[in-house]
Design an enzyme around this catalytic site. Structure first.
Site, mmCIF file in Angstrom:
data_model
loop_
_atom_site.group_PDB
_atom_site.id
_atom_site.type_symbol
_atom_site.label_atom_id
_atom_site.label_comp_id
_atom_site.label_asym_id
_atom_site.label_seq_id
_atom_site.Cartn_x
_atom_site.Cartn_y
_atom_site.Cartn_z
ATOM 1 N N ARG A 153 32.360 47.460 56.095
ATOM 2 C CA ARG A 153 33.267 48.419 55.455
ATOM 3 C C ARG A 153 33.432 49.637 56.356
ATOM 4 O O ARG A 153 32.455 50.254 56.770
ATOM 5 C CB ARG A 153 32.697 48.820 54.095
ATOM 6 C CG ARG A 153 33.537 49.788 53.290
ATOM 7 C CD ARG A 153 32.809 50.154 52.010
ATOM 8 N NE ARG A 153 32.597 49.007 51.153
ATOM 9 C CZ ARG A 153 31.531 48.858 50.356
ATOM 10 N NH1 ARG A 153 30.577 49.758 50.346
ATOM 11 N NH2 ARG A 153 31.419 47.783 49.595
ATOM 12 N N LYS B 79 22.999 55.322 45.793
ATOM 13 C CA LYS B 79 24.312 55.607 46.374
ATOM 14 C C LYS B 79 24.924 56.840 45.724
ATOM 15 O O LYS B 79 24.668 57.152 44.560
ATOM 16 C CB LYS B 79 25.233 54.406 46.206
ATOM 17 C CG LYS B 79 25.493 53.994 44.763
ATOM 18 C CD LYS B 79 26.308 52.710 44.701
ATOM 19 C CE LYS B 79 26.495 52.240 43.254
ATOM 20 N NZ LYS B 79 27.238 50.970 43.166
ATOM 21 N N LYS C 224 28.738 59.017 45.499
ATOM 22 C CA LYS C 224 30.173 58.904 45.754
ATOM 23 C C LYS C 224 30.868 60.236 45.506
ATOM 24 O O LYS C 224 30.603 60.897 44.497
ATOM 25 C CB LYS C 224 30.782 57.813 44.870
ATOM 26 C CG LYS C 224 30.224 56.420 45.159
ATOM 27 C CD LYS C 224 30.834 55.373 44.251
ATOM 28 C CE LYS C 224 30.287 53.981 44.561
ATOM 29 N NZ LYS C 224 30.872 52.934 43.686
ATOM 30 N N CYS D 181 37.780 43.527 41.308
ATOM 31 C CA CYS D 181 36.870 43.586 42.457
ATOM 32 C C CYS D 181 36.939 42.255 43.211
ATOM 33 O O CYS D 181 37.606 41.316 42.802
ATOM 34 C CB CYS D 181 35.453 43.874 41.988
ATOM 35 S SG CYS D 181 34.686 42.503 41.092
ATOM 36 N N CYS E 290 30.784 37.943 47.113
ATOM 37 C CA CYS E 290 29.829 38.913 46.578
ATOM 38 C C CYS E 290 28.605 38.220 46.006
ATOM 39 O O CYS E 290 28.725 37.375 45.107
ATOM 40 C CB CYS E 290 30.499 39.773 45.499
ATOM 41 S SG CYS E 290 29.349 40.982 44.784
#
Length: 581
Positions: free
Chosen positions: A93, A225, A227, A445, A451
């Site tokens: 990514r 994480k 964001k 998604c 995934c």
């Protein structure tokens, strides 16, 4: 109050009430601590040609370099029968603050996707960037070196760090967008890991004798994480309530004067675990534009020090705010920033979707927003989408903007070039008037086959599902209207179904949880309506509800507002308390 001096070292304050720092740390904390600032033994693993993957610690560490280890789940069983290891490959990514990329850069990534990846596609993501799927380990260095050559990288696009910073893709208010985008880039750079591991491993950079330091993230990085977004009202295209930290741009007379700061949003949850839930962000107040980095750092370091490093399912900022109290967290941020939040400025969100087609900006340039279903750019038999974008890139003199709704904007097109670019787009299926407004407001998604967390189909499921929904809408004289509809293959939130009017969350192959009651503005979380039901059962529910909406709605009333008003389902007011009621 204003103070531009940045904190470069942790401030040791009184631990918060309900402190969890004395609990045993999770294993993720161990491998981050032992990684030598994210190096681990990744370089050694790259030399191992026996397996296509990385060892267990390194398979986690590469996430902080912007990659996930995956395999093709469609052929996993077949390869097992052949006594072969799964077809292990990497998803990479890119870091692309604000989603802006030049045509020259685009042509380079298009060539790499075609020649060097298993799937040959470019995937536009809900995080306003692109992903390569299907890079084999032997080609990883060349992928990173390509990005570096064209001025890009994948640093901190996954893992326990601040990820790609989003910014509203506003093609009309060009002046304010340029200012907001500049701050998105500054915030991204300021919060990046400072370790030289990425340069050493992927770019063959020289190892220096001076030790690494991580003054903001620490040697153990963040608990989970993180964001961040910059959003320009009235368009909530970045879904602020899905993010830990949001800067809501406040402009006066065409100039950005500051931000309202929203903290603690997040959508991920775990099936069967009621200690996990989606949560909206809290409004902390207004700050001057010049203080954005100071407050960003203060919020990140507070979460760094107060977040849960024992239970990763409760490690996100949203759970820290619930555990210690929003006001306590806010006061700590003000202490670290050396200044207080001011009262929030008024603003309003009115929509989330992208304006598909041509719009003219205040600078007299034109901007073409192309609807890319599920963000997947690939050459199909009847629609060579990927080739079409490449042909536009060969003549386009402006830039491309990737949106948080998985679409692509051909930005800053002069009037003299408008017809030529439109002709290319039409020839390659990038403009297709047959796509309904419902399809344009639906999203999924990636899910299967790549995934590893997927429980049910999403991207491959959505197109045919929307065709059926289109038929239901048309039957009820609603073909010009839409419902915000999103599908995710698991409860981790990548497709942002927990901010949809209708959200499907994968439970098992062919089975989903059905959520209802979000709104068009993205300011309300939906509630579970039916659990673990089949697609046929979902369609039966939706068809009945759409028929009622058509006959009983108030003027211009959205589907989500309708099901709340008519008590089909109760609104979620405080998800920490009432999401599971």
């Amino acid at each position: 109050m204003s103070n531009n001096k940045l904190n470069t070292h942790p401030i040791h304050t009184t631990p918060p009430q309900n402190d969890v720092s004395n609990l045993p740390p999770s294993d993720a904390e161990r491998f981050k601590r032992e990684s030598n600032f994210l190096r681990g033994t990744i370089a050694k693993d790259l030399e191992n040609g026996i397996t296509g993957g990385f060892n267990s610690d390194n398979s986690q560490l590469i996430r902080l370099h912007g990659m996930y280890q995956q395999d093709d789940r469609d052929i996993r069983a077949q390869r097992a029968e052949q006594k072969l290891e799964p077809l292990i490959n990497m998803m990479l990514r890119c870091r692309l603050p604000g989603g802006i990329i030049t045509p020259k850069q685009w042509l380079a990534i298009d060539k790499f996707a075609t020649q060097e990846t298993w799937y040959g596609s470019i995937r536009l993501t809900t995080r306003q960037t692109f992903q390569f799927h299907g890079i084999f380990k032997r080609d990883l260095k060349s992928a990173h070196q390509l990005l570096h050559k064209i001025g890009l990288d994948s640093i901190a696009t996954a893992g326990d760090v601040n990820r790609n910073v989003l910014c509203t893709s506003n093609p009309i208010e060009s002046g304010v967008h340029q200012q907001a985008y500049a701050w998105a880039s500054k915030i991204s750079e300021h919060l990046l890991p400072k370790t030289r591991a990425y340069i050493e491993i992927w770019l063959d950079g020289k190892k220096l004798d001076t030790p690494d330091e991580e003054p903001i993230l620490s040697s153990n990085y963040l608990p989970r994480k993180f964001k961040t977004t910059v959003v320009i009202p009235p368009l909530n295209d970045v879904d602020v309530h899905a993010n830990d930290l949001n800067f809501v741009a406040i402009a006066e007379h065409g100039q950005l004067i500051g931000f309202n700061v929203l903290v603690g949003g997040g959508l991920a949850m775990t099936h069967g675990d009621k200690t996990t839930y989606p949560r909206k962000a809290d409004d902390f107040g207004f700050i001057a534009v010049s203080d954005a980095l100071t407050f960003a750092e203060a919020i990140v370091t507070t979460q760094r020090d107060w977040g849960n490093r024992s239970n990763r399912k409760n490690a996100k900022t949203k759970y820290t705010l619930e555990r210690v109290g929003t006001e306590n967290f806010k006061k700590e941020v003000e202490l670290r920033a050396g200044m207080a939040f001011l009262p929030s400025k008024p603003y309003q969100f009115t929509a989330r979707g992208d304006r598909i087609g041509w719009v003219k900006g205040i600078d007299d340039n034109w901007h073409l927003t192309l609807f890319i279903e599920n963000g997947r750019l690939l050459d199909y038999v009847d629609k060579p989408l990927k080739t079409g974008v490449a042909k536009i890139a060969q003549i386009h003199q402006g830039d491309f903007r990737l949106t948080a709704n998985q679409n692509l904007i051909v930005a800053r097109v002069p009037a003299s070039q408008k017809a030529e670019i439109e002709a290319i787009a039409r020839q390659h299926g990038l403009i297709d008037e047959s796509f309904s407004v419902q399809r344009q407001n639906s999203m999924a998604c990636v899910s299967f086959p790549t995934c590893p967390l997927a429980m049910a189909e999403a991207e491959r499921f959505l197109p045919d599902f929307i065709t059926i929904i289109d038929g239901i809408m048309d039957k009820n004289n609603l073909s010009d209207d839409y419902i915000i509809l999103r599908v995710t293959g698991c409860p981790n939130g990548c497709g942002r179904a927990m901010l949809a009017e209708i959200g499907l969350v994968g439970k098992a192959p062919g089975r989903y949880n059905l959520y209802l009651g979000g709104n068009r503005e993205g300011t309300r979380i939906p509630r579970l309506y039916k659990e673990n039901i089949t697609v046929d059962e979902i369609l039966t529910c939706i068809e009945q509800l759409i028929a009622k909406w058509s006959m009983q709605r108030n003027k211009n009333e959205g589907f989500g507002d309708f099901v709340i008003r008519t008590q089909v389902i109760a609104p979620v007011v405080n998800s920490a308390i009432d999401f599971y009621l």
